[in-house]
Design a protein around this motif. Structure first.
Motif, PDB file in Angstrom:
ATOM      1  N   ALA A 104       0.836  -1.210   0.000  1.00 43.15           N
ATOM      2  CA  ALA A 104       0.000   0.000   0.000  1.00 43.15           C
ATOM      3  C   ALA A 104       0.864   1.251   0.000  1.00 43.15           C
ATOM      4  O   ALA A 104       0.576   2.225  -0.709  1.00 43.15           O
ATOM      5  N   ALA A 105       1.929   1.230   0.804  1.00 42.03           N
ATOM      6  CA  ALA A 105       2.822   2.390   0.861  1.00 42.03           C
ATOM      7  C   ALA A 105       3.581   2.563  -0.449  1.00 42.03           C
ATOM      8  O   ALA A 105       3.808   3.683  -0.911  1.00 42.03           O
ATOM      9  N   ALA A 106       3.971   1.453  -1.074  1.00 37.77           N
ATOM     10  CA  ALA A 106       4.749   1.515  -2.315  1.00 37.77           C
ATOM     11  C   ALA A 106       3.916   2.052  -3.478  1.00 37.77           C
ATOM     12  O   ALA A 106       4.408   2.839  -4.298  1.00 37.77           O
ATOM     13  N   ARG A 107       2.655   1.641  -3.536  1.00 35.02           N
ATOM     14  CA  ARG A 107       1.831   2.079  -4.670  1.00 35.02           C
ATOM     15  C   ARG A 107       1.232   3.456  -4.437  1.00 35.02           C
ATOM     16  O   ARG A 107       0.882   4.154  -5.372  1.00 35.02           O
ATOM     17  N   GLY A 108       1.163   3.880  -3.162  1.00 36.66           N
ATOM     18  CA  GLY A 108       0.606   5.187  -2.844  1.00 36.66           C
ATOM     19  C   GLY A 108      -0.909   5.161  -2.836  1.00 36.66           C
ATOM     20  O   GLY A 108      -1.530   4.449  -3.631  1.00 36.66           O
ATOM     21  N   LEU A 109      -1.501   5.910  -1.910  1.00 31.63           N
ATOM     22  CA  LEU A 109      -2.953   5.962  -1.789  1.00 31.63           C
ATOM     23  C   LEU A 109      -3.474   7.326  -2.237  1.00 31.63           C
ATOM     24  O   LEU A 109      -2.785   8.338  -2.118  1.00 31.63           O
ATOM     25  N   SER A 110      -4.689   7.322  -2.725  1.00 32.46           N
ATOM     26  CA  SER A 110      -5.327   8.574  -3.111  1.00 32.46           C
ATOM     27  C   SER A 110      -5.719   9.345  -1.848  1.00 32.46           C
ATOM     28  O   SER A 110      -5.728   8.796  -0.739  1.00 32.46           O
ATOM     29  N   ASP A 111      -6.042  10.608  -2.019  1.00 35.87           N
ATOM     30  CA  ASP A 111      -6.481  11.412  -0.875  1.00 35.87           C
ATOM     31  C   ASP A 111      -7.724  10.802  -0.231  1.00 35.87           C
ATOM     32  O   ASP A 111      -7.864  10.789   0.999  1.00 35.87           O
ATOM     33  N   GLU A 112      -8.597  10.295  -1.074  1.00 36.88           N
ATOM     34  CA  GLU A 112      -9.829   9.678  -0.546  1.00 36.88           C
ATOM     35  C   GLU A 112      -9.519   8.438   0.282  1.00 36.88           C
ATOM     36  O   GLU A 112     -10.092   8.236   1.362  1.00 36.88           O
ATOM     37  N   GLN A 113      -8.606   7.609  -0.196  1.00 34.63           N
ATOM     38  CA  GLN A 113      -8.232   6.404   0.546  1.00 34.63           C
ATOM     39  C   GLN A 113      -7.553   6.755   1.865  1.00 34.63           C
ATOM     40  O   GLN A 113      -7.826   6.135   2.900  1.00 34.63           O
ATOM     41  N   LEU A 114      -6.666   7.748   1.836  1.00 37.70           N
ATOM     42  CA  LEU A 114      -6.006   8.172   3.071  1.00 37.70           C
ATOM     43  C   LEU A 114      -7.016   8.737   4.074  1.00 37.70           C
ATOM     44  O   LEU A 114      -6.906   8.496   5.277  1.00 37.70           O
ATOM     45  N   THR A 115      -7.996   9.441   3.567  1.00 37.58           N
ATOM     46  CA  THR A 115      -9.040   9.990   4.441  1.00 37.58           C
ATOM     47  C   THR A 115      -9.850   8.870   5.083  1.00 37.58           C
ATOM     48  O   THR A 115     -10.167   8.922   6.277  1.00 37.58           O
ATOM     49  N   ARG A 116     -10.160   7.838   4.302  1.00 35.39           N
ATOM     50  CA  ARG A 116     -10.961   6.729   4.826  1.00 35.39           C
ATOM     51  C   ARG A 116     -10.217   5.963   5.908  1.00 35.39           C
ATOM     52  O   ARG A 116     -10.760   5.685   6.971  1.00 35.39           O
ATOM     53  N   ILE A 117      -8.949   5.653   5.652  1.00 36.68           N
ATOM     54  CA  ILE A 117      -8.210   4.846   6.632  1.00 36.68           C
ATOM     55  C   ILE A 117      -7.851   5.687   7.853  1.00 36.68           C
ATOM     56  O   ILE A 117      -7.858   5.187   8.981  1.00 36.68           O
ATOM     57  N   SER A 118      -7.572   6.979   7.658  1.00 40.67           N
ATOM     58  CA  SER A 118      -7.338   7.867   8.806  1.00 40.67           C
ATOM     59  C   SER A 118      -8.609   8.029   9.627  1.00 40.67           C
ATOM     60  O   SER A 118      -8.558   8.142  10.863  1.00 40.67           O
ATOM     61  N   GLY A 119      -9.749   8.025   8.934  1.00 42.14           N
ATOM     62  CA  GLY A 119     -11.025   8.144   9.630  1.00 42.14           C
ATOM     63  C   GLY A 119     -11.274   6.995  10.589  1.00 42.14           C
ATOM     64  O   GLY A 119     -11.870   7.185  11.661  1.00 42.14           O
ATOM     65  N   CYS A 120     -10.811   5.809  10.225  1.00 40.36           N
ATOM     66  CA  CYS A 120     -10.946   4.662  11.127  1.00 40.36           C
ATOM     67  C   CYS A 120     -10.185   4.898  12.438  1.00 40.36           C
ATOM     68  O   CYS A 120     -10.667   4.564  13.523  1.00 40.36           O
ATOM     69  N   VAL A 121      -8.993   5.474  12.320  1.00 42.02           N
ATOM     70  CA  VAL A 121      -8.195   5.760  13.507  1.00 42.02           C
ATOM     71  C   VAL A 121      -8.894   6.802  14.376  1.00 42.02           C
ATOM     72  O   VAL A 121      -8.908   6.702  15.607  1.00 42.02           O
ATOM     73  N   GLU A 122      -9.486   7.798  13.747  1.00 38.79           N
ATOM     74  CA  GLU A 122     -10.214   8.828  14.495  1.00 38.79           C
ATOM     75  C   GLU A 122     -11.399   8.222  15.243  1.00 38.79           C
ATOM     76  O   GLU A 122     -11.663   8.575  16.402  1.00 38.79           O
ATOM     77  N   VAL A 123     -12.092   7.299  14.599  1.00 44.15           N
ATOM     78  CA  VAL A 123     -13.211   6.617  15.259  1.00 44.15           C
ATOM     79  C   VAL A 123     -12.704   5.791  16.435  1.00 44.15           C
ATOM     80  O   VAL A 123     -13.325   5.755  17.506  1.00 44.15           O
ATOM     81  N   MET A 124     -11.566   5.130  16.268  1.00 42.88           N
ATOM     82  CA  MET A 124     -10.981   4.338  17.359  1.00 42.88           C
ATOM     83  C   MET A 124     -10.582   5.218  18.533  1.00 42.88           C
ATOM     84  O   MET A 124     -10.799   4.860  19.697  1.00 42.88           O
ATOM     85  N   ASP A 125      -9.996   6.385  18.238  1.00 41.00           N
ATOM     86  CA  ASP A 125      -9.625   7.317  19.309  1.00 41.00           C
ATOM     87  C   ASP A 125     -10.859   7.768  20.094  1.00 41.00           C
ATOM     88  O   ASP A 125     -10.867   7.786  21.331  1.00 41.00           O
ATOM     89  N   LYS A 126     -11.904   8.136  19.367  1.00 41.53           N
ATOM     90  CA  LYS A 126     -13.142   8.590  20.013  1.00 41.53           C
ATOM     91  C   LYS A 126     -13.777   7.469  20.830  1.00 41.53           C
ATOM     92  O   LYS A 126     -14.278   7.693  21.942  1.00 41.53           O
ATOM     93  N   ALA A 127     -13.737   6.238  20.294  1.00 40.73           N
ATOM     94  CA  ALA A 127     -14.318   5.093  20.997  1.00 40.73           C
ATOM     95  C   ALA A 127     -13.615   4.846  22.327  1.00 40.73           C
ATOM     96  O   ALA A 127     -14.261   4.552  23.338  1.00 40.73           O
ATOM     97  N   LEU A 128     -12.291   4.998  22.339  1.00 38.10           N
ATOM     98  CA  LEU A 128     -11.565   4.803  23.596  1.00 38.10           C
ATOM     99  C   LEU A 128     -11.857   5.913  24.585  1.00 38.10           C
ATOM    100  O   LEU A 128     -11.946   5.674  25.793  1.00 38.10           O
TER     101      LEU A 128
END
Length: 230
Positions: A104-128
């Motif tokens: 994933a890092a080698a091929r690079g992600l689009s802004d939309e993909q980075l937003t989606r996967i970062s959003g999961c981390v934000e949800v995890m932070d809020k959940a904790l």
């Protein structure tokens, strides 16, 4: 006309089998069907409100996936997950998922993909912050699914997905036995940053350590408590 009736009957049979399979699998993964318990084919059919034939076919699929063992007299036993099972599964995940992160890092992600996967981390932070471990677990599952899908390797995605259901069942019952997963969130953030920076080696290193630590924790908990008793 006769052929149409046969086709409708076949579609209905396949639909019932699929429903039986999905319902029984969900019940096993959520530990509603108790590990090591014996269930008669007849009682499962009554529970699902259908005949025994689709239940029998669903049980065969679940046996092939390692969830149940079909016993004589048309019943099934839900197989427990042993420390040995998890050790074997995580030995594979700890190599394959870091490979997915590297790709994933080698091929690079689009802004939309980075937003989606970062959003999961934000949800995890809020959940904790809200002490909502179920919401955290759901977001964590989404994170790992996105990560692997972003590898772009269809065969790798398929192989990893075959192990996730077994891991899900074990993680579900041990969710409240372990320490609050603050370290996991930090590792996820670091991994996203490595992918954003298009640093394959760093992404692989971060995720390898993450998976190794998760494996050690889970195996120890299962060995201590025993999934059969949970």
């Amino acid at each position: 006309m006769k052929g149409d009736n046969v086709d409708r009957g076949s579609r209905q049979y396949n639909s019932q089998t699929e429903r039986a399979y999905r319902t029984l699998k969900r019940s096993i993964m959520e530990n509603e069907l108790v590990p090591a318990a014996f269930y008669l084919e007849r009682e499962l059919a009554e529970l699902l409100g259908m005949s025994r034939t689709p239940v029998r076919e669903a049980a065969r699929r679940l046996e092939a996936e390692g969830f149940v063992e079909i016993r004589p007299r048309h019943g099934i036993t839900v197989l427990p997950i042993s420390p040995e099972d998890m050790t074997e599964i995580y030995a594979l995940l700890s190599e394959l998922e870091p490979m997915a992160a590297e790709l994933a890092a080698a091929r690079g992600l689009s802004d939309e993909q980075l937003t989606r996967i970062s959003g999961c981390v934000e949800v995890m932070d809020k959940a904790l912050e809200e002490d909502n471990l179920d919401a955290w677990a759901d977001a964590d599952h989404d994170f790992h699914q996105l990560l692997v899908s972003y590898s772009g390797n269809k065969r790798l995605i398929w192989v990893i997905s075959t192990f996730w259901d077994q891991v899900y069942r074990a993680r579900k019952v041990t969710l409240r036995m372990r320490e609050k997963p603050i370290a996991s969130n930090r590792e996820h953030r670091n991994l996203v940053q490595a992918i954003r920076n298009r640093d394959p080696e760093k992404a692989r290193e971060i995720h390898k350590k993450h998976r190794d630590r998760a494996a050690e924790t889970l195996v120890q908990l299962i060995a201590k408590h025993g999934l059969q008793a949970l």
